[in-house]
Scaffold this active site. Sequence first.
Site, short mmCIF file in Angstrom:
data_model
loop_
_atom_site.label_atom_id
_atom_site.label_comp_id
_atom_site.label_asym_id
_atom_site.label_seq_id
_atom_site.Cartn_x
_atom_site.Cartn_y
_atom_site.Cartn_z
N HIS A 372 0.23 -5.87 12.04
CA HIS A 372 -0.25 -4.51 11.79
C HIS A 372 -1.76 -4.36 11.73
O HIS A 372 -2.28 -3.24 11.78
CB HIS A 372 0.35 -4.00 10.47
CG HIS A 372 0.76 -2.57 10.50
ND1 HIS A 372 0.06 -1.60 11.18
CD2 HIS A 372 1.79 -1.92 9.92
CE1 HIS A 372 0.65 -0.43 11.01
NE2 HIS A 372 1.70 -0.60 10.25
N TYR A 486 4.46 7.33 -0.76
CA TYR A 486 3.53 7.20 0.38
C TYR A 486 4.27 7.62 1.63
O TYR A 486 5.34 7.10 1.92
CB TYR A 486 3.10 5.74 0.47
CG TYR A 486 2.08 5.38 1.52
CD1 TYR A 486 0.80 4.97 1.15
CD2 TYR A 486 2.39 5.39 2.88
CE1 TYR A 486 -0.15 4.60 2.11
CE2 TYR A 486 1.45 5.03 3.84
CZ TYR A 486 0.19 4.64 3.46
OH TYR A 486 -0.73 4.28 4.40
N SER A 488 3.19 7.97 5.70
CA SER A 488 2.09 7.73 6.61
C SER A 488 1.94 8.86 7.62
O SER A 488 2.92 9.42 8.09
CB SER A 488 2.34 6.42 7.35
OG SER A 488 1.19 6.08 8.09
N THR A 499 -4.81 5.98 9.85
CA THR A 499 -3.78 6.81 9.21
C THR A 499 -4.37 7.45 7.96
O THR A 499 -5.39 7.03 7.45
CB THR A 499 -2.56 5.96 8.79
OG1 THR A 499 -3.00 4.95 7.88
CG2 THR A 499 -1.87 5.33 9.98
#
Length: 661
Positions: A372, A486, A488, A499
């Site tokens: 990532h 959360y 994104s 993001t």
Amino acid sequence: MVSRLLLRVWPQGPAFGPGASCRPLSTGPGATQYLQRSIVPTMHYQDSLPRLPVPKLEDTIRRYLSAQKPLLDDDQFRKTEQFCKSFENGSGKELHEQLVAQDKKNKHTSYISGPWFDMYLASRDSIVLNFNPFMAFNPDPKSEYNDQLTRATNMTVSALRFLKTLRAGLLEPEVFHLNPAKSDTDTFKRLIRFVPPSLSWYGAYLVNAYPLDMSQYFRLFNSTRIPKPGRDELFTDDKARHLLVLRKGHFYIFDVLDRDGNIVSASEIKAHLKYILSDSSPAPEFPLAYLGSENRDVWAELRQKLVSDGNAETLRKVDSAVFCLCLDDFPIKDLVHLSHSMLHGDGTNCWFDKSFNLIVAKDGTAAVHFEHAWGDGVAVLRFLNEVFKDSTQTPAITPQSQPATIDSSGAVQKLTFQLNDALKTGITTAKRKFDETMKTLTIDCFQFQRGGKEFLKKQKLSPDAVAQLAFQMAFLRQYGQTVATYESCSTAAFKHGRTETIRPASIFTKKCSEAFLREPSKHSAGELQQLMAECSKYHGQLTKEAAMGQGFDRHLFALRYLAAAKGMPLPELYLDPAYGKINHNILSTSTLSSSAVNLGGFAPVVPDGFGIGYAVHDNWIGCNVSAYSGRNAREFLQCVEKSLNDMFDALEGKSIKTASG
């Protein structure tokens, strides 16, 4: 704060319409090399993309306090308000001014890009589960093409076509079209290609089209995250021409591009993959891939030992490979098995540091598992969509195609590693840690069949807001509280955007959830509908703000990063327990839409959390949830289902009879 930009989950049937089943084989040299030939150059809009704005400090503080409101009691909230006031008028103001000045000097990038790369690369946690997600492809619409060898060959060729198309500047630029009838047309493309790149974004904007940042794409291929003490590095060697293949823990390489950079024939690739699949060697006693699952400093030290012991050139071949193809020796049993297999597997057959691994199981089930740090889901999803479309509509081979009659034993190199006792011990330790961790991870999934986008839009509700409300209601139902959540949101509409976080837990979702759970009989269906409408409206506002770079998370993160970089004492706002609490994201959620994706997932970002990949389709809602020991994914999904049923009852005018789970 881990970026989780991914995932639409669940199958949507054959993608790309009737063309998916007609199967013309690629013919002619051009057709075999490129996916498409865009008349607008791939990076045409890149120079003129708008810059990610640094939000006003007062707006960030206001949004931060709004997000804290449902998580804190009155006393805690008053204390946090005081911390915010001191920050806004003191050290925060100073840091903000420095950040703005720094941003003005670095117009080639965004204020978050450097700190965000550092956040990933400086983390010492294992990247397995903590960072790497997966997205699984839908099956090939023609079942005979799901044979492992056929599908692996076709997907490899399609991936290489993507590479060639990207590097030749022939890949369609990534554009978000609000009015496709005007902007996604040949006429517009013929005009916009003559607009200078420095002005092209404005031309697209005039027809309600928003080009997206594509700066991450070059890291898709020939790239690997290299473990280093303290901070990892991203390595790319775009001159390398070979593919890395893993099977049963063994490493193989062979060239998939010739000296002129052209893709070798599909029949050759098929022959080499068939040769690898026929290798009857037992699995290695010390599978090297386990090391990629280690703590990054531990892995960095072990990698240095590997280099010192004469493995430098072999590691270079692994790191520089175009990508990693993983051939698994078992079929996929069900969706839960699919998630475990593609998210982490058994630790032996995936090179977790590679920018992406294309995994193909024995029955042809395929997925992309990706590292990532280098990029977000937008780039990976585009790759996945193009590979699915190309490999199903214009496959390079058929199941009946014969492999080339060549000597694969000469072309395929099986890599061997020199392992001393310290390295063998390191691998054994890594395996033990890996196995222990995976035993604690549970995954479950479900489909809600009463309705989806079509029904919710008729009710004038945001489908995403309803899904997020269901998660809030479910957690309150199961655990009796509202927690940090959360979601994104991509900021790829800006140059080097990454993001931003949407904070779905709000005073509106808390009030609505409590009404459904604790006193449903006191509210009419109309009142419950009104509460849902308030949630939807506020969630829509948060989503728009985040997409425009107007959240609070990245701004506060950048200010904290700047304070640390300048050796300043950490401002009190960051020492406030409430700041730690809101960044301990118990519900980590993400969604992306694609008809090529069957399922996607990721692990929780905190030990006591849930990782929630979800999708709202036209007529149903899918959800894929992961949890560690101490949380129960199945029970949570049962609470999500109950919450959705209650909301749909209210929307259909039925009374909610009971608040029980």
